[in-house]
Design a protein around this motif. Structure first.
Motif, short mmCIF file in Angstrom:
data_model
loop_
_atom_site.label_atom_id
_atom_site.label_comp_id
_atom_site.label_asym_id
_atom_site.label_seq_id
_atom_site.Cartn_x
_atom_site.Cartn_y
_atom_site.Cartn_z
N ALA A 1 10.37 76.19 -10.73
CA ALA A 1 10.51 74.75 -10.52
C ALA A 1 11.91 74.28 -10.89
CB ALA A 1 9.47 74.01 -11.35
N ALA A 2 12.40 74.72 -12.06
CA ALA A 2 13.73 74.32 -12.51
C ALA A 2 14.81 74.83 -11.56
CB ALA A 2 13.97 74.84 -13.92
N LEU A 3 14.68 76.07 -11.09
CA LEU A 3 15.64 76.62 -10.13
C LEU A 3 15.64 75.83 -8.83
CD1 LEU A 3 15.02 80.44 -10.65
CD2 LEU A 3 17.18 79.25 -11.11
N SER A 4 14.45 75.41 -8.39
CA SER A 4 14.35 74.62 -7.16
C SER A 4 15.09 73.30 -7.30
CB SER A 4 12.87 74.36 -6.82
OG SER A 4 12.18 75.57 -6.59
N ILE A 5 14.86 72.62 -8.42
CA ILE A 5 15.52 71.33 -8.65
C ILE A 5 17.02 71.52 -8.79
CG2 ILE A 5 15.71 69.41 -10.28
CD1 ILE A 5 12.68 69.96 -10.89
N GLN A 6 17.43 72.56 -9.50
CA GLN A 6 18.86 72.83 -9.67
C GLN A 6 19.53 73.09 -8.33
OE1 GLN A 6 20.83 75.16 -13.10
NE2 GLN A 6 20.49 76.70 -11.55
N LYS A 7 18.84 73.79 -7.43
CA LYS A 7 19.43 74.09 -6.12
C LYS A 7 19.55 72.82 -5.28
CE LYS A 7 19.82 78.16 -3.34
NZ LYS A 7 19.31 79.53 -3.14
N LEU A 8 18.54 71.93 -5.38
CA LEU A 8 18.65 70.65 -4.69
C LEU A 8 19.83 69.85 -5.24
CD1 LEU A 8 14.91 69.51 -4.43
CD2 LEU A 8 16.36 70.37 -2.57
N GLU A 9 20.02 69.89 -6.56
CA GLU A 9 21.15 69.19 -7.17
C GLU A 9 22.47 69.73 -6.64
OE1 GLU A 9 19.35 68.04 -11.60
OE2 GLU A 9 20.41 69.94 -11.30
N LYS A 10 22.57 71.06 -6.51
CA LYS A 10 23.81 71.66 -6.00
C LYS A 10 24.10 71.25 -4.56
CE LYS A 10 23.93 75.70 -9.06
NZ LYS A 10 23.85 77.18 -9.15
N MET A 11 23.04 70.88 -3.84
CA MET A 11 23.21 70.38 -2.47
C MET A 11 23.51 68.89 -2.46
SD MET A 11 22.94 72.91 -0.35
CE MET A 11 22.60 72.12 1.23
N GLY A 12 23.60 68.29 -3.64
CA GLY A 12 23.97 66.89 -3.74
C GLY A 12 22.84 65.92 -3.96
N ALA A 13 21.60 66.42 -4.18
CA ALA A 13 20.45 65.52 -4.35
C ALA A 13 20.61 64.66 -5.59
CB ALA A 13 19.17 66.35 -4.45
N LYS A 14 20.20 63.39 -5.45
CA LYS A 14 20.19 62.47 -6.58
C LYS A 14 19.06 61.47 -6.37
CE LYS A 14 24.05 59.95 -4.45
NZ LYS A 14 24.09 60.87 -3.29
N PRO A 15 18.55 60.89 -7.45
CA PRO A 15 17.39 60.00 -7.34
C PRO A 15 17.56 58.86 -6.35
CG PRO A 15 17.76 60.57 -9.63
CD PRO A 15 18.93 61.12 -8.87
N ALA A 16 18.76 58.33 -6.22
CA ALA A 16 18.98 57.19 -5.32
C ALA A 16 18.78 57.53 -3.85
CB ALA A 16 20.38 56.64 -5.54
N ASP A 17 18.76 58.82 -3.52
CA ASP A 17 18.62 59.22 -2.12
C ASP A 17 17.23 58.92 -1.57
OD1 ASP A 17 21.19 60.23 -2.23
OD2 ASP A 17 20.53 62.29 -2.67
N GLY A 18 16.23 58.88 -2.44
CA GLY A 18 14.86 58.68 -2.00
C GLY A 18 13.94 59.70 -2.62
N PRO A 19 12.65 59.65 -2.27
CA PRO A 19 11.67 60.52 -2.94
C PRO A 19 11.82 61.99 -2.61
CG PRO A 19 10.66 59.33 -1.12
CD PRO A 19 12.03 58.77 -1.27
N VAL A 20 11.28 62.81 -3.51
CA VAL A 20 11.19 64.25 -3.30
C VAL A 20 9.72 64.59 -3.09
CG1 VAL A 20 11.58 66.54 -4.27
CG2 VAL A 20 13.21 64.68 -4.73
N ALA A 21 9.41 65.29 -2.00
CA ALA A 21 8.03 65.72 -1.73
C ALA A 21 7.80 67.07 -2.41
CB ALA A 21 7.80 65.84 -0.23
N VAL A 22 6.60 67.25 -2.98
CA VAL A 22 6.24 68.50 -3.63
C VAL A 22 4.89 68.95 -3.10
CG1 VAL A 22 5.72 69.66 -5.80
CG2 VAL A 22 7.52 67.91 -5.73
#
Length: 334
Positions: free
Chosen positions: A138-159
């Protein structure tokens, strides 16, 4: 430690007709592989891969009898390599542990020294196993999204697979980091539980497939974490906003999926693979440090149910029947 010392372990055996059975047995240290690092296991955790190994899946484990357990946390008994000191707390996940190397569902393991990392001071051994492979994935998944530029202001994350080990920890960490989370699950009775974890919205897992055969659908989430594969992964991709990404780490639904390339070439959506098994040791140290700091969850004990080694056969069967929720921590030492 004497090689004739005995310890308890879950042992999966195959009979002459190809049937598999699970039982807790006494083993000897001399039966373990002759590796540098000997560890007394205090805690392990249960993962879907453990259940597949325990059911006799030859894609996971080729040789039986075998002790599953892809996660382990314990203390060093001896280290011929000199990497670790006696009594040092260490954690292990990935590589061949619990696959064809006797794993963490035994009170002793013998592994190469470069499979282990020191347990962060901010985590107890039990807390480390509440994360385990599921939490680290889970942590690796979130970290990889962050490296792609993901941030809370972009909108929701589906799981997807929201009540599973990876899904539930993903929701909790995302919420802690400030993200809105859309949780997809087939277990509608767990709606309140998922909201307690931090989900902003809970939807039935099959609703992600409402897009049908269309090559793309409406842009409904900024990014996504998929834990189940198959058509769920394909349809998460079809409904991800332009420039977003979807991580892939599981195959409970299917290892295959079919779709067009349109989400990739018309919206710039990215598909990100997550490997928690063979990633470099330095990367493992980095992600362990993150789950001990900015990704450490408050009231961590509430995210895992503690069970005994003797209970593992029953709980592994629950995994194969799709009747598990969240993380299961095994008190191996007892």
């Amino acid at each position: 430690m004497s090689n004739d010392k005995t310890f308890k372990a879950l042992v999966v055996e195959e009979d002459s007709e190809g049937n598999f059975s699970k039982s807790i047995q006494e083993r000897q240290v001399s039966e373990l592989p002759d590796n540098d690092l000997l560890i007394e296991v205090h805690y392990s955790s249960l993962n879907y891969k453990d259940a597949m190994s325990a059911s006799g899946n030859k894609m996971i484990t080729k040789n039986f009898p075998h002790t599953p357990g892809i996660d382990a946390a314990g203390v060093v008994i001896s280290d011929k390599s000199g990497t670790f000191s006696e009594g040092q707390k260490v954690v292990i996940f990935g590589y061949d542990l619990g696959m064809d190397t006797p794993g963490g569902l035994g009170q002793m393991i013998s592994i190469p020294a470069d499979w282990a990392v020191a347990c962060p001071d901010a985590l107890t051994l039990e807390e480390a196993m509440i994360y385990g492979t599921g939490g680290i994935t889970a942590a690796l998944s979130i970290q990889k999204l962050e490296k792609m530029g993901a941030k809370p202001a972009d909108g929701p994350v589906a799981v997807s697979g929201a009540t599973g080990g990876v899904g539930s920890i993903s929701i909790a960490i995302l919420s802690q980091l400030g993200y809105d989370v859309i949780a997809f699950s087939g277990k509608t009775e767990q709606t309140e539980h998922l909201k307690e974890l931090g989900a902003t919205e809970v939807r039935h897992r099959d609703s992600v497939n409402d897009v049908g055969k269309r090559p793309v659908g409406r842009e409904l989430w900024a990014n996504a974490i998929d834990t189940v594969g198959g058509e769920y992964l394909a349809n998460l991709l079809k409904q991800t906003k332009a420039g977003g990404a979807v991580t892939s780490c599981g195959l409970a639904a299917s290892a295959e999926f079919a779709m067009t390339v349109l989400p990739f070439i018309t919206r710039g959506v990215s598909l990100l693979g997550i490997d928690s098994v063979y990633i470099p040791l330095e990367d493992k140290k980095t992600i362990w440090n993150r789950v001990a700091t900015d990704m450490k969850l408050p009231n961590l004990e509430s995210y895992g149910e503690e069970i005994t080694l003797e209970q593992t056969p029953e709980y592994l069967d629950r995994f194969m029947a799709g009747k598990t929720v969240g993380r299961y921590v095994v008190n191996v030492k007892g």
